[in-house]
Design a protein around this motif. Structure first.
Motif, PDB file in Angstrom:
ATOM      1  N   LEU A 173       0.447 -27.137 -73.581  1.00 48.00           N
ATOM      2  CA  LEU A 173       1.523 -26.226 -73.963  1.00 48.00           C
ATOM      3  C   LEU A 173       2.817 -26.535 -73.209  1.00 48.00           C
ATOM      4  CD1 LEU A 173      -0.408 -22.847 -74.129  1.00 48.00           C
ATOM      5  CD2 LEU A 173       0.799 -23.937 -76.037  1.00 48.00           C
ATOM      6  N   GLN A 174       2.708 -27.252 -72.082  1.00 48.63           N
ATOM      7  CA  GLN A 174       3.897 -27.591 -71.299  1.00 48.63           C
ATOM      8  C   GLN A 174       4.467 -28.956 -71.661  1.00 48.63           C
ATOM      9  OE1 GLN A 174       5.334 -25.219 -69.556  1.00 48.63           O
ATOM     10  NE2 GLN A 174       3.608 -23.943 -70.209  1.00 48.63           N
ATOM     11  N   ASP A 175       3.846 -29.653 -72.614  1.00 48.99           N
ATOM     12  CA  ASP A 175       4.422 -30.912 -73.098  1.00 48.99           C
ATOM     13  C   ASP A 175       5.737 -30.608 -73.799  1.00 48.99           C
ATOM     14  OD1 ASP A 175       2.272 -32.304 -72.149  1.00 48.99           O
ATOM     15  OD2 ASP A 175       1.280 -32.522 -74.100  1.00 48.99           O
ATOM     16  N   ARG A 176       6.755 -31.441 -73.546  1.00 47.67           N
ATOM     17  CA  ARG A 176       8.069 -31.191 -74.115  1.00 47.67           C
ATOM     18  C   ARG A 176       8.205 -31.849 -75.489  1.00 47.67           C
ATOM     19  NH1 ARG A 176      11.860 -28.650 -71.707  1.00 47.67           N
ATOM     20  NH2 ARG A 176      10.860 -28.893 -69.681  1.00 47.67           N
ATOM     21  N   ILE A 177       8.768 -31.122 -76.429  1.00 46.29           N
ATOM     22  CA  ILE A 177       8.912 -31.601 -77.806  1.00 46.29           C
ATOM     23  C   ILE A 177      10.112 -32.540 -77.888  1.00 46.29           C
ATOM     24  CG2 ILE A 177       9.295 -30.913 -80.200  1.00 46.29           C
ATOM     25  CD1 ILE A 177       8.042 -28.174 -79.425  1.00 46.29           C
ATOM     26  N   VAL A 178       9.907 -33.734 -78.460  1.00 46.14           N
ATOM     27  CA  VAL A 178      10.994 -34.715 -78.550  1.00 46.14           C
ATOM     28  C   VAL A 178      11.230 -35.209 -79.971  1.00 46.14           C
ATOM     29  CG1 VAL A 178      10.686 -35.503 -76.169  1.00 46.14           C
ATOM     30  CG2 VAL A 178       9.422 -36.631 -78.023  1.00 46.14           C
ATOM     31  N   ALA A 179      10.349 -34.890 -80.904  1.00 46.16           N
ATOM     32  CA  ALA A 179      10.519 -35.364 -82.283  1.00 46.16           C
ATOM     33  C   ALA A 179       9.707 -34.465 -83.201  1.00 46.16           C
ATOM     34  CB  ALA A 179      10.054 -36.816 -82.411  1.00 46.16           C
ATOM     35  N   PHE A 180       9.934 -34.607 -84.500  1.00 49.15           N
ATOM     36  CA  PHE A 180       9.173 -33.809 -85.452  1.00 49.15           C
ATOM     37  C   PHE A 180       9.091 -34.540 -86.786  1.00 49.15           C
ATOM     38  CE2 PHE A 180      13.563 -32.674 -86.215  1.00 49.15           C
ATOM     39  CZ  PHE A 180      13.651 -32.569 -87.591  1.00 49.15           C
ATOM     40  N   GLN A 181       8.106 -34.161 -87.579  1.00 57.21           N
ATOM     41  CA  GLN A 181       7.968 -34.638 -88.949  1.00 57.21           C
ATOM     42  C   GLN A 181       7.939 -33.414 -89.842  1.00 57.21           C
ATOM     43  OE1 GLN A 181       4.472 -36.920 -89.727  1.00 57.21           O
ATOM     44  NE2 GLN A 181       4.951 -37.285 -91.873  1.00 57.21           N
ATOM     45  N   ARG A 182       8.690 -33.443 -90.924  1.00 56.65           N
ATOM     46  CA  ARG A 182       8.821 -32.229 -91.723  1.00 56.65           C
ATOM     47  C   ARG A 182       8.855 -32.545 -93.209  1.00 56.65           C
ATOM     48  NH1 ARG A 182       7.419 -27.435 -92.718  1.00 56.65           N
ATOM     49  NH2 ARG A 182       8.919 -26.156 -93.804  1.00 56.65           N
ATOM     50  N   GLN A 183       8.120 -31.782 -93.965  1.00 55.83           N
ATOM     51  CA  GLN A 183       8.187 -31.839 -95.425  1.00 55.83           C
ATOM     52  C   GLN A 183       8.358 -30.409 -95.925  1.00 55.83           C
ATOM     53  OE1 GLN A 183       5.065 -33.977 -97.388  1.00 55.83           O
ATOM     54  NE2 GLN A 183       5.433 -33.001 -99.358  1.00 55.83           N
ATOM     55  N   ARG A 184       9.390 -30.175 -96.699  1.00 49.59           N
ATOM     56  CA  ARG A 184       9.687 -28.808 -97.144  1.00 49.59           C
ATOM     57  C   ARG A 184       8.581 -28.291 -98.056  1.00 49.59           C
ATOM     58  NH1 ARG A 184      15.307 -26.701-100.012  1.00 49.59           N
ATOM     59  NH2 ARG A 184      14.651 -24.525-100.320  1.00 49.59           N
ATOM     60  N   HIS A 222      18.043 -29.417 -77.926  1.00 50.22           N
ATOM     61  CA  HIS A 222      18.659 -28.742 -76.790  1.00 50.22           C
ATOM     62  C   HIS A 222      18.055 -27.359 -76.606  1.00 50.22           C
ATOM     63  CE1 HIS A 222      21.697 -28.585 -80.245  1.00 50.22           C
ATOM     64  NE2 HIS A 222      21.034 -27.455 -80.318  1.00 50.22           N
ATOM     65  N   GLY A 223      16.751 -27.340 -76.474  1.00 47.71           N
ATOM     66  CA  GLY A 223      16.059 -26.066 -76.364  1.00 47.71           C
ATOM     67  C   GLY A 223      16.180 -25.369 -75.031  1.00 47.71           C
ATOM     68  N   ASP A 224      16.343 -26.131 -73.950  1.00 44.49           N
ATOM     69  CA  ASP A 224      16.435 -25.463 -72.659  1.00 44.49           C
ATOM     70  C   ASP A 224      17.840 -25.615 -72.077  1.00 44.49           C
ATOM     71  OD1 ASP A 224      16.677 -27.976 -71.566  1.00 44.49           O
ATOM     72  OD2 ASP A 224      14.866 -27.872 -70.346  1.00 44.49           O
ATOM     73  N   GLN A 268       7.456 -22.790 -74.958  1.00 42.18           N
ATOM     74  CA  GLN A 268       8.778 -22.244 -75.194  1.00 42.18           C
ATOM     75  C   GLN A 268       9.069 -22.098 -76.686  1.00 42.18           C
ATOM     76  OE1 GLN A 268      11.082 -25.105 -73.046  1.00 42.18           O
ATOM     77  NE2 GLN A 268      10.884 -24.035 -71.084  1.00 42.18           N
ATOM     78  N   SER A 269       8.594 -23.060 -77.476  1.00 47.19           N
ATOM     79  CA  SER A 269       8.836 -22.982 -78.924  1.00 47.19           C
ATOM     80  C   SER A 269       8.136 -21.778 -79.540  1.00 47.19           C
ATOM     81  CB  SER A 269       8.389 -24.269 -79.621  1.00 47.19           C
ATOM     82  OG  SER A 269       6.970 -24.397 -79.643  1.00 47.19           O
ATOM     83  N   ILE A 270       6.952 -21.449 -79.036  1.00 47.47           N
ATOM     84  CA  ILE A 270       6.237 -20.259 -79.516  1.00 47.47           C
ATOM     85  C   ILE A 270       7.035 -19.008 -79.177  1.00 47.47           C
ATOM     86  CG2 ILE A 270       4.149 -18.853 -79.240  1.00 47.47           C
ATOM     87  CD1 ILE A 270       2.647 -21.514 -78.668  1.00 47.47           C
ATOM     88  N   GLU A 271       7.500 -18.943 -77.932  1.00 46.43           N
ATOM     89  CA  GLU A 271       8.266 -17.781 -77.485  1.00 46.43           C
ATOM     90  C   GLU A 271       9.561 -17.651 -78.290  1.00 46.43           C
ATOM     91  OE1 GLU A 271       9.628 -15.786 -73.223  1.00 46.43           O
ATOM     92  OE2 GLU A 271       9.036 -17.898 -73.333  1.00 46.43           O
ATOM     93  N   TYR A 272      10.235 -18.767 -78.491  1.00 44.46           N
ATOM     94  CA  TYR A 272      11.508 -18.765 -79.225  1.00 44.46           C
ATOM     95  C   TYR A 272      11.332 -18.321 -80.670  1.00 44.46           C
ATOM     96  CZ  TYR A 272      15.372 -20.729 -81.953  1.00 44.46           C
ATOM     97  OH  TYR A 272      16.398 -20.908 -82.852  1.00 44.46           O
ATOM     98  N   LEU A 273      10.372 -18.920 -81.383  1.00 42.13           N
ATOM     99  CA  LEU A 273      10.188 -18.575 -82.799  1.00 42.13           C
ATOM    100  C   LEU A 273       9.697 -17.142 -82.959  1.00 42.13           C
ATOM    101  CD1 LEU A 273       8.736 -21.913 -84.198  1.00 42.13           C
ATOM    102  CD2 LEU A 273      11.033 -20.968 -84.517  1.00 42.13           C
TER     103      LEU A 273
END
Length: 214
Positions: A20-31, A78-80, A90-95
């Motif tokens: 859970l403490q791994d930092r997010i650096v990329a994503f893959q997304r399909q609408r 730029h999440g933090d 942090q992403s869980i808390e933010y969303l």
């Protein structure tokens, strides 16, 4: 989107490290297409539409792509406070903060019955639902003829906006609430050709929604 998982992905901290403490650096997304639950929520608003308007597709007032890109920028880029991506925690808390700020009816929109902090599989299921739900927030959606969104560069204005008071009030409130809930989101009518991803410097004491991430 199809993403396979191994047995280790469905275990809590299988390596002994806190994923859970791994930092997010990329994503893959399909609408994803609009869910039935979202469509039904829009229909239930009863915006005084004509029968012809009710047969049109469901549209976004503030374009979907603006909302998605800003969420992605906040989480990945730029999440933090040091301009890095958020950790998974942090992403869980933010969303969750955004969902609550928008007063999303999570039962109506069928939140998955998983704990996103338990394992990678549960996290991915939940975060996909959360992002889709925010991007397709029913308050920001409508039916009827409109001006078009210009590929995400313009707010898609309903042609009945000023003749249908219930719809006018609803989408204008959605504009304000989205701006307040999603940091940096441009809710202006036109934004030109630039990508709708913006960032404002964090100001302690003024941006209280910006959670004090460690």
């Amino acid at each position: 989107m199809f993403i396979p998982y191994t047995e280790r992905d469905t275990q809590l901290n299988p390596t002994g490290t806190n994923w859970l403490q791994d930092r997010i650096v990329a994503f893959q997304r399909q609408r994803s297409p609009l869910s039935y639950a979202v469509r039904q929520a829009v229909v239930k608003f009863n915006d005084q539409m004509t029968d012809a308007d009710k047969k049109t597709v469901v549209k976004h007032f503030i374009p979907w792509i603006r909302i998605f890109r800003q969420l992605a920028a906040n989480i990945v880029t730029h999440g933090d406070q040091n301009g890095r991506g958020m950790t998974r925690a942090q992403s869980i808390e933010y969303l969750n903060w955004v969902l609550n700020a928008l007063k999303v009816d999570q039962a109506q929109l069928k939140r998955p019955d998983v704990n996103p902090e338990h394992d990678r599989h549960s996290y991915d299921v939940w975060i996909s639902w959360a992002v889709d739900t925010i991007c397709d927030w029913p308050e920001n959606l409508f039916q009827g003829q409109s001006t078009g969104d210009g590929g995400g560069n313009k707010v898609d204005v309903p042609k009945t906006l000023y003749t249908t008071p219930a719809l006018q009030q609803r989408v204008e409130e959605a504009r304000v609430n989205l701006k307040n809930a999603i940091r940096g989101l441009d809710v202006g009518h036109e934004i030109g050709d630039a990508l709708p991803v913006m960032y404002e410097e964090y100001i302690p004491g003024e941006d209280e929604w910006f959670l004090p991430y460690a």
